[in-house]
Design a protein around this motif. Structure first.
Motif, PDB file in Angstrom:
ATOM      1  N   ARG A  79     -13.883  41.370  18.702  1.00 58.91           N
ATOM      2  CA  ARG A  79     -15.289  41.732  18.942  1.00 58.91           C
ATOM      3  C   ARG A  79     -16.218  40.520  18.795  1.00 58.91           C
ATOM      4  NH1 ARG A  79     -13.437  46.680  16.725  1.00 58.91           N
ATOM      5  NH2 ARG A  79     -13.812  48.380  18.164  1.00 58.91           N
ATOM      6  N   TRP A  80     -15.717  39.362  19.110  1.00 56.47           N
ATOM      7  CA  TRP A  80     -16.493  38.129  19.026  1.00 56.47           C
ATOM      8  C   TRP A  80     -17.703  38.172  19.932  1.00 56.47           C
ATOM      9  CZ3 TRP A  80     -17.197  35.255  23.430  1.00 56.47           C
ATOM     10  CH2 TRP A  80     -16.374  35.585  24.510  1.00 56.47           C
ATOM     11  N   TRP A  81     -17.611  38.921  21.000  1.00 65.84           N
ATOM     12  CA  TRP A  81     -18.670  39.006  21.997  1.00 65.84           C
ATOM     13  C   TRP A  81     -19.942  39.629  21.435  1.00 65.84           C
ATOM     14  CZ3 TRP A  81     -20.206  43.932  22.878  1.00 65.84           C
ATOM     15  CH2 TRP A  81     -19.307  44.950  22.518  1.00 65.84           C
ATOM     16  N   VAL A  82     -19.833  40.440  20.370  1.00 65.45           N
ATOM     17  CA  VAL A  82     -21.023  41.051  19.769  1.00 65.45           C
ATOM     18  C   VAL A  82     -21.942  39.960  19.232  1.00 65.45           C
ATOM     19  CG1 VAL A  82     -21.846  42.532  17.899  1.00 65.45           C
ATOM     20  CG2 VAL A  82     -19.862  43.226  19.242  1.00 65.45           C
ATOM     21  N   GLN A  83     -21.373  39.011  18.500  1.00 66.27           N
ATOM     22  CA  GLN A  83     -22.171  37.913  17.972  1.00 66.27           C
ATOM     23  C   GLN A  83     -22.664  37.018  19.111  1.00 66.27           C
ATOM     24  OE1 GLN A  83     -20.348  35.866  14.707  1.00 66.27           O
ATOM     25  NE2 GLN A  83     -22.342  35.620  13.766  1.00 66.27           N
ATOM     26  N   LEU A  84     -21.858  36.857  20.132  1.00 67.33           N
ATOM     27  CA  LEU A  84     -22.270  36.062  21.288  1.00 67.33           C
ATOM     28  C   LEU A  84     -23.483  36.699  21.966  1.00 67.33           C
ATOM     29  CD1 LEU A  84     -21.546  33.619  23.136  1.00 67.33           C
ATOM     30  CD2 LEU A  84     -20.257  35.238  24.522  1.00 67.33           C
TER      31      LEU A  84
ATOM     32  N   GLY B  37     -23.455  46.843  13.182  1.00 69.79           N
ATOM     33  CA  GLY B  37     -22.117  47.010  13.763  1.00 69.79           C
ATOM     34  C   GLY B  37     -21.125  46.008  13.219  1.00 69.79           C
ATOM     35  N   ALA B  38     -21.556  44.761  13.082  1.00 67.24           N
ATOM     36  CA  ALA B  38     -20.669  43.734  12.527  1.00 67.24           C
ATOM     37  C   ALA B  38     -20.328  44.034  11.075  1.00 67.24           C
ATOM     38  CB  ALA B  38     -21.323  42.360  12.646  1.00 67.24           C
ATOM     39  N   ALA B  39     -21.291  44.535  10.306  1.00 62.22           N
ATOM     40  CA  ALA B  39     -21.033  44.874   8.905  1.00 62.22           C
ATOM     41  C   ALA B  39     -20.022  46.006   8.792  1.00 62.22           C
ATOM     42  CB  ALA B  39     -22.339  45.255   8.203  1.00 62.22           C
ATOM     43  N   ILE B  40     -20.106  46.969   9.684  1.00 68.99           N
ATOM     44  CA  ILE B  40     -19.143  48.078   9.675  1.00 68.99           C
ATOM     45  C   ILE B  40     -17.740  47.545   9.922  1.00 68.99           C
ATOM     46  CG2 ILE B  40     -18.400  50.139  10.943  1.00 68.99           C
ATOM     47  CD1 ILE B  40     -21.463  50.745  11.289  1.00 68.99           C
ATOM     48  N   GLN B  41     -17.599  46.615  10.852  1.00 69.85           N
ATOM     49  CA  GLN B  41     -16.297  46.005  11.112  1.00 69.85           C
ATOM     50  C   GLN B  41     -15.850  45.143   9.937  1.00 69.85           C
ATOM     51  OE1 GLN B  41     -14.169  46.520  13.670  1.00 69.85           O
ATOM     52  NE2 GLN B  41     -15.602  48.130  14.235  1.00 69.85           N
TER      53      GLN B  41
ATOM     54  N   LEU C  46     -24.422  43.323   2.468  1.00 68.49           N
ATOM     55  CA  LEU C  46     -25.527  42.380   2.632  1.00 68.49           C
ATOM     56  C   LEU C  46     -25.892  42.225   4.108  1.00 68.49           C
ATOM     57  CD1 LEU C  46     -24.390  39.700   0.043  1.00 68.49           C
ATOM     58  CD2 LEU C  46     -26.371  41.212  -0.153  1.00 68.49           C
ATOM     59  N   LEU C  47     -24.871  42.142   4.963  1.00 71.36           N
ATOM     60  CA  LEU C  47     -25.138  42.051   6.399  1.00 71.36           C
ATOM     61  C   LEU C  47     -25.698  43.380   6.915  1.00 71.36           C
ATOM     62  CD1 LEU C  47     -25.073  40.343   8.953  1.00 71.36           C
ATOM     63  CD2 LEU C  47     -22.721  41.082   9.319  1.00 71.36           C
ATOM     64  N   ALA C  48     -25.185  44.498   6.392  1.00 70.40           N
ATOM     65  CA  ALA C  48     -25.711  45.808   6.788  1.00 70.40           C
ATOM     66  C   ALA C  48     -27.180  45.926   6.389  1.00 70.40           C
ATOM     67  CB  ALA C  48     -24.885  46.929   6.166  1.00 70.40           C
ATOM     68  N   LEU C  49     -27.518  45.487   5.174  1.00 70.48           N
ATOM     69  CA  LEU C  49     -28.919  45.525   4.739  1.00 70.48           C
ATOM     70  C   LEU C  49     -29.789  44.621   5.591  1.00 70.48           C
ATOM     71  CD1 LEU C  49     -28.981  45.642   0.832  1.00 70.48           C
ATOM     72  CD2 LEU C  49     -29.783  47.363   2.447  1.00 70.48           C
ATOM     73  N   ALA C  50     -29.264  43.450   5.951  1.00 74.73           N
ATOM     74  CA  ALA C  50     -30.013  42.556   6.830  1.00 74.73           C
ATOM     75  C   ALA C  50     -30.274  43.237   8.175  1.00 74.73           C
ATOM     76  CB  ALA C  50     -29.259  41.241   7.032  1.00 74.73           C
ATOM     77  N   GLY C  51     -29.259  43.927   8.698  1.00 68.89           N
ATOM     78  CA  GLY C  51     -29.424  44.655   9.953  1.00 68.89           C
ATOM     79  C   GLY C  51     -30.420  45.788   9.837  1.00 68.89           C
ATOM     80  N   ILE C  52     -30.338  46.536   8.741  1.00 66.67           N
ATOM     81  CA  ILE C  52     -31.288  47.636   8.507  1.00 66.67           C
ATOM     82  C   ILE C  52     -32.708  47.081   8.379  1.00 66.67           C
ATOM     83  CG2 ILE C  52     -31.999  49.393   6.827  1.00 66.67           C
ATOM     84  CD1 ILE C  52     -28.931  49.832   6.328  1.00 66.67           C
ATOM     85  N   ALA C  53     -32.848  45.956   7.643  1.00 68.00           N
ATOM     86  CA  ALA C  53     -34.166  45.326   7.512  1.00 68.00           C
ATOM     87  C   ALA C  53     -34.706  44.924   8.881  1.00 68.00           C
ATOM     88  CB  ALA C  53     -34.084  44.107   6.583  1.00 68.00           C
ATOM     89  N   SER C  54     -33.832  44.403   9.744  1.00 68.76           N
ATOM     90  CA  SER C  54     -34.248  44.002  11.092  1.00 68.76           C
ATOM     91  C   SER C  54     -34.743  45.203  11.891  1.00 68.76           C
ATOM     92  CB  SER C  54     -33.083  43.349  11.839  1.00 68.76           C
ATOM     93  OG  SER C  54     -32.737  42.128  11.282  1.00 68.76           O
ATOM     94  N   VAL C  55     -33.980  46.283  11.855  1.00 68.25           N
ATOM     95  CA  VAL C  55     -34.350  47.484  12.615  1.00 68.25           C
ATOM     96  C   VAL C  55     -35.663  48.073  12.085  1.00 68.25           C
ATOM     97  CG1 VAL C  55     -33.658  49.852  13.163  1.00 68.25           C
ATOM     98  CG2 VAL C  55     -31.990  47.994  13.340  1.00 68.25           C
ATOM     99  N   LEU C  56     -35.781  48.200  10.762  1.00 63.96           N
ATOM    100  CA  LEU C  56     -37.008  48.748  10.173  1.00 63.96           C
ATOM    101  C   LEU C  56     -38.219  47.872  10.496  1.00 63.96           C
ATOM    102  CD1 LEU C  56     -35.750  49.967   6.683  1.00 63.96           C
ATOM    103  CD2 LEU C  56     -36.339  51.356   8.689  1.00 63.96           C
ATOM    104  N   PHE C  57     -38.040  46.562  10.397  1.00 61.54           N
ATOM    105  CA  PHE C  57     -39.102  45.633  10.727  1.00 61.54           C
ATOM    106  C   PHE C  57     -39.552  45.830  12.178  1.00 61.54           C
ATOM    107  CE2 PHE C  57     -39.959  41.460  12.724  1.00 61.54           C
ATOM    108  CZ  PHE C  57     -41.184  41.192  12.135  1.00 61.54           C
ATOM    109  N   GLY C  58     -38.590  45.963  13.086  1.00 60.29           N
ATOM    110  CA  GLY C  58     -38.922  46.176  14.493  1.00 60.29           C
ATOM    111  C   GLY C  58     -39.732  47.437  14.715  1.00 60.29           C
ATOM    112  N   PHE C  59     -39.328  48.516  14.042  1.00 57.21           N
ATOM    113  CA  PHE C  59     -40.058  49.769  14.204  1.00 57.21           C
ATOM    114  C   PHE C  59     -41.444  49.718  13.562  1.00 57.21           C
ATOM    115  CE2 PHE C  59     -35.822  51.718  15.096  1.00 57.21           C
ATOM    116  CZ  PHE C  59     -36.129  52.121  16.386  1.00 57.21           C
ATOM    117  N   VAL C  60     -41.594  48.994  12.440  1.00 56.61           N
ATOM    118  CA  VAL C  60     -42.915  48.839  11.824  1.00 56.61           C
ATOM    119  C   VAL C  60     -43.851  48.135  12.791  1.00 56.61           C
ATOM    120  CG1 VAL C  60     -44.175  47.594  10.009  1.00 56.61           C
ATOM    121  CG2 VAL C  60     -42.174  48.963   9.422  1.00 56.61           C
TER     122      VAL C  60
END
Length: 188
Positions: free
Chosen positions: A65-70, A111-115, A125-139
């Motif tokens: 799943r390297w393409w996700v980060q790409l 998704g990467a954190a789940i993997q 930590l990566l999941a929290l970073a992702g959640i922070a990103s999503v919440l920030f976007g919605f704010v």
């Protein structure tokens, strides 16, 4: 699989450091002009994107799943190039651009954190970073008419939190590398 992530711990640390620096600069200049904000965001998005692309390409042979980060890196580079190509964009378009970028990259990070959780502890930590990103976007999408200083502070706070979480994960992965080297006879 663990080797793929631990060998690129430095990329997470650099991404985290870039985010923290961006956040500190946003707080240091609260009355920042829109053009400077666009350039700061563009520079951060370019650096973040290039580092994500490098990490994705480096893991392409070991990780299916390297393409996700790409993709995350490509989207980040596109956002950065757009910010530099059209510096006179309005505050609303900038907010939509930043919010969209944060939501999409946050979803990829979750998704990467789940993997990752199948292979190491500390992936939260990566999941929290992702959640922070999503919440920030919605704010940002929820209140795009907020004052420029408030938006700068929201962006700065998000960048510092996101960066600190990536730094934490990067150093956690680095400690795993060191522990593996100490357990392996004949390594330095």
């Amino acid at each position: 699989m663990l080797i793929v992530f631990t060998s690129n711990w430095w990329a997470l640390v650099l991404r985290g450091l870039a985010a923290v620096i961006f956040g500190v600069l946003a707080f240091a200049w609260p009355h920042i002009t829109l053009t400077v904000l666009v350039f700061l965001f563009g520079a951060y998005a370019l650096v973040d994107g290039v580092l994500a692309i490098v990490a994705g390409v480096r893991t392409s042979t070991e990780y299916k799943r390297w393409w996700v980060q790409l993709i995350e890196g490509i989207l980040s580079v596109i956002a950065g190039v757009f910010a530099f190509a059209v510096p006179g964009i309005t505050a609303l378009i900038l907010l939509i651009l930043i919010a969209s970028w944060a939501i999409v990259t946050g979803a990829f990070e979750i998704g990467a954190a789940i993997q990752l959780r199948k292979h190491i502890t500390g992936e939260w930590l990566l999941a929290l970073a992702g959640i922070a990103s999503v919440l920030f976007g919605f704010v940002l999408l929820f209140n795009p008419a907020a004052g420029a200083v408030a938006v700068v502070w929201i962006i700065g706070a998000y960048a510092i939190v996101f960066g600190a979480l990536l730094l934490g994960l990067g150093f956690k992965l680095r400690s795993l590398v060191r522990a593996a080297h100490q357990m392996t006879p004949g390594t330095v």
